[in-house]
Design a protein around this motif. Structure first.
Motif, PDB file in Angstrom:
ATOM      1  N   LEU A  52       0.977  -1.030  -0.084  1.00 29.95           N
ATOM      2  CA  LEU A  52      -0.150   0.038  -0.066  1.00 29.95           C
ATOM      3  C   LEU A  52       0.886   1.463   0.017  1.00 29.95           C
ATOM      4  N   LEU A  53       0.378   2.428  -0.477  1.00 23.20           N
ATOM      5  CA  LEU A  53       0.734   3.748  -0.329  1.00 23.20           C
ATOM      6  C   LEU A  53       0.322   4.406   0.627  1.00 23.20           C
ATOM      7  N   ILE A  54       1.102   5.286   1.630  1.00 26.48           N
ATOM      8  CA  ILE A  54       0.438   5.866   2.598  1.00 26.48           C
ATOM      9  C   ILE A  54       0.117   7.256   2.362  1.00 26.48           C
ATOM     10  N   TRP A  55      -1.247   7.693   2.397  1.00 23.54           N
ATOM     11  CA  TRP A  55      -1.921   8.838   2.042  1.00 23.54           C
ATOM     12  C   TRP A  55      -1.663   9.840   3.258  1.00 23.54           C
ATOM     13  N   PRO A  56      -1.893  11.386   2.615  1.00 26.61           N
ATOM     14  CA  PRO A  56      -1.671  12.417   4.004  1.00 26.61           C
ATOM     15  C   PRO A  56      -2.921  12.238   4.679  1.00 26.61           C
ATOM     16  N   ASN A  57      -4.276  11.852   4.329  1.00 30.05           N
ATOM     17  CA  ASN A  57      -5.314  11.593   5.378  1.00 30.05           C
ATOM     18  C   ASN A  57      -5.104  10.783   6.240  1.00 30.05           C
ATOM     19  N   GLU A  58      -4.109   9.860   6.224  1.00 30.95           N
ATOM     20  CA  GLU A  58      -3.781   8.570   7.382  1.00 30.95           C
ATOM     21  C   GLU A  58      -2.609   9.017   8.235  1.00 30.95           C
ATOM     22  N   ILE A  59      -2.409  10.293   8.158  1.00 31.30           N
ATOM     23  CA  ILE A  59      -1.091  10.683   9.066  1.00 31.30           C
ATOM     24  C   ILE A  59      -1.517  11.389  10.125  1.00 31.30           C
ATOM     25  N   ASN A  60      -0.929  11.316  11.270  1.00 31.95           N
ATOM     26  CA  ASN A  60      -1.387  11.948  12.544  1.00 31.95           C
ATOM     27  C   ASN A  60      -0.371  13.238  12.545  1.00 31.95           C
ATOM     28  N   PRO A 105       8.465   4.707  12.873  1.00 33.33           N
ATOM     29  CA  PRO A 105       7.262   5.679  12.274  1.00 33.33           C
ATOM     30  C   PRO A 105       7.272   5.316  11.038  1.00 33.33           C
ATOM     31  N   ILE A 106       5.986   5.619  10.292  1.00 31.87           N
ATOM     32  CA  ILE A 106       5.595   5.261   8.965  1.00 31.87           C
ATOM     33  C   ILE A 106       5.297   6.659   8.338  1.00 31.87           C
ATOM     34  N   PRO A 107       6.232   7.516   7.536  1.00 31.61           N
ATOM     35  CA  PRO A 107       5.821   8.570   6.995  1.00 31.61           C
ATOM     36  C   PRO A 107       4.794   8.765   5.852  1.00 31.61           C
ATOM     37  N   CYS A 108       4.223   9.825   5.624  1.00 28.63           N
ATOM     38  CA  CYS A 108       3.149  10.110   4.371  1.00 28.63           C
ATOM     39  C   CYS A 108       4.221   9.661   3.229  1.00 28.63           C
ATOM     40  N   GLY A 109       3.663   9.219   2.076  1.00 23.13           N
ATOM     41  CA  GLY A 109       4.303   8.673   0.947  1.00 23.13           C
ATOM     42  C   GLY A 109       5.046   7.401   1.079  1.00 23.13           C
ATOM     43  N   ALA A 110       5.188   6.825   1.779  1.00 20.21           N
ATOM     44  CA  ALA A 110       5.940   5.683   2.146  1.00 20.21           C
ATOM     45  C   ALA A 110       5.151   4.502   1.565  1.00 20.21           C
ATOM     46  N   LEU A 111       5.708   3.633   1.094  1.00 22.79           N
ATOM     47  CA  LEU A 111       5.296   1.912   0.570  1.00 22.79           C
ATOM     48  C   LEU A 111       5.371   1.341   1.811  1.00 22.79           C
ATOM     49  N   ILE A 112       4.242   0.500   2.083  1.00 21.40           N
ATOM     50  CA  ILE A 112       4.344  -0.353   3.184  1.00 21.40           C
ATOM     51  C   ILE A 112       3.753  -1.704   2.587  1.00 21.40           C
ATOM     52  N   ARG A 113       4.491  -2.545   3.037  1.00 22.46           N
ATOM     53  CA  ARG A 113       3.971  -4.359   2.581  1.00 22.46           C
ATOM     54  C   ARG A 113       3.694  -5.013   3.814  1.00 22.46           C
ATOM     55  N   HIS A 114       2.598  -5.624   3.973  1.00 22.30           N
ATOM     56  CA  HIS A 114       2.140  -6.590   4.925  1.00 22.30           C
ATOM     57  C   HIS A 114       2.516  -7.991   4.457  1.00 22.30           C
ATOM     58  N   VAL A 115       3.062  -8.512   5.358  1.00 27.83           N
ATOM     59  CA  VAL A 115       3.393  -9.989   5.013  1.00 27.83           C
ATOM     60  C   VAL A 115       2.859 -10.705   6.098  1.00 27.83           C
ATOM     61  N   GLY A 116       1.875 -11.500   5.841  1.00 27.48           N
ATOM     62  CA  GLY A 116       1.146 -12.411   6.566  1.00 27.48           C
ATOM     63  C   GLY A 116       1.356 -13.826   6.496  1.00 27.48           C
ATOM     64  N   GLN A 117       1.349 -14.536   7.701  1.00 26.96           N
ATOM     65  CA  GLN A 117       1.902 -15.947   7.661  1.00 26.96           C
ATOM     66  C   GLN A 117       1.390 -16.850   8.858  1.00 26.96           C
TER      67      GLN A 117
END
Length: 191
Positions: A52-60, A105-117
């Motif tokens: 996912l890409l982190i958007w400005p509306n998800e930032i504290n 911390p995860i900044p705005c505009g970062a790419l995040i990858r969730h890896v579930g197992q």
């Protein structure tokens, strides 16, 4: 010492009859892979990833992703991982959320990858690990860094297929999952 003996016994059981073992740390040493027995599934075949890409509306106010947004995403990935593992879209019951490790911390505009197992199963219970990796914005070359790790406990009314670790890392994850499952059982038995 007892844990080590049990882990070695599991390794021997999973690699009986000269079928070999896959050493995932040392890819060149991988040998002929055995097929899991009925009611078993390889841990490595049930990894679910979501980017996912982190958007400005998800930032504290501190410029980082809200922890609650990240937790909701991790729960969704955990549920989808369980659905993939069980080959079913029926919902397993989420029993508990174990320790959460917010490492970066995860900044705005970062790419995040969730890896579930699914890392451990016992009768009707499963322990699911969701690791969140991040690439900060404007980084070249993109290098994934561990940001957060979640552990979830699920229950599925029928018996859950036994998860079978293959490589060294998977045996360590399996051991971690078993420890967390046993700890949760002790805590709930005290209540």
């Amino acid at each position: 010492a007892q844990e080590l003996e049990e882990l070695h016994s599991l390794w021997r059981q999973n690699n009986k009859a000269g079928n070999g073992v896959k050493f995932s740390t040392f890819g060149a040493l991988a040998s002929k892979r055995h097929h899991p027995e009925s009611g078993q599934q390889f841990m490595s075949e049930h990894v679910l990833e979501s980017t996912l890409l982190i958007w400005p509306n998800e930032i504290n106010v501190h410029g980082s992703l809200f922890g609650g947004v990240l937790a909701r995403q991790a729960v969704e990935v955990a549920h989808m991982t369980v659905a993939q593992y069980l080959h079913s879209t029926a919902w397993a019951s989420l029993l508990a959320v174990d320790d959460i490790f917010f490492l970066k911390p995860i900044p705005c505009g970062a790419l995040i990858r969730h890896v579930g197992q699914v890392i451990f199963t016992h009768r009707a219970h499963m322990v699911v690990r969701v690791e969140v990796l991040l690439v900060p914005p404007r980084q070249h070359p993109a290098v994934w860094e561990r940001a957060t790790v979640f552990y979830f406990h699920f229950r599925w009314p029928p018996v859950v297929p036994e998860v079978v670790p293959e490589g060294y890392e998977e045996y360590l994850l399996y051991l971690e999952g078993r420890r967390r499952h046993e700890k949760r059982i002790k805590v709930t038995n005290k209540l």
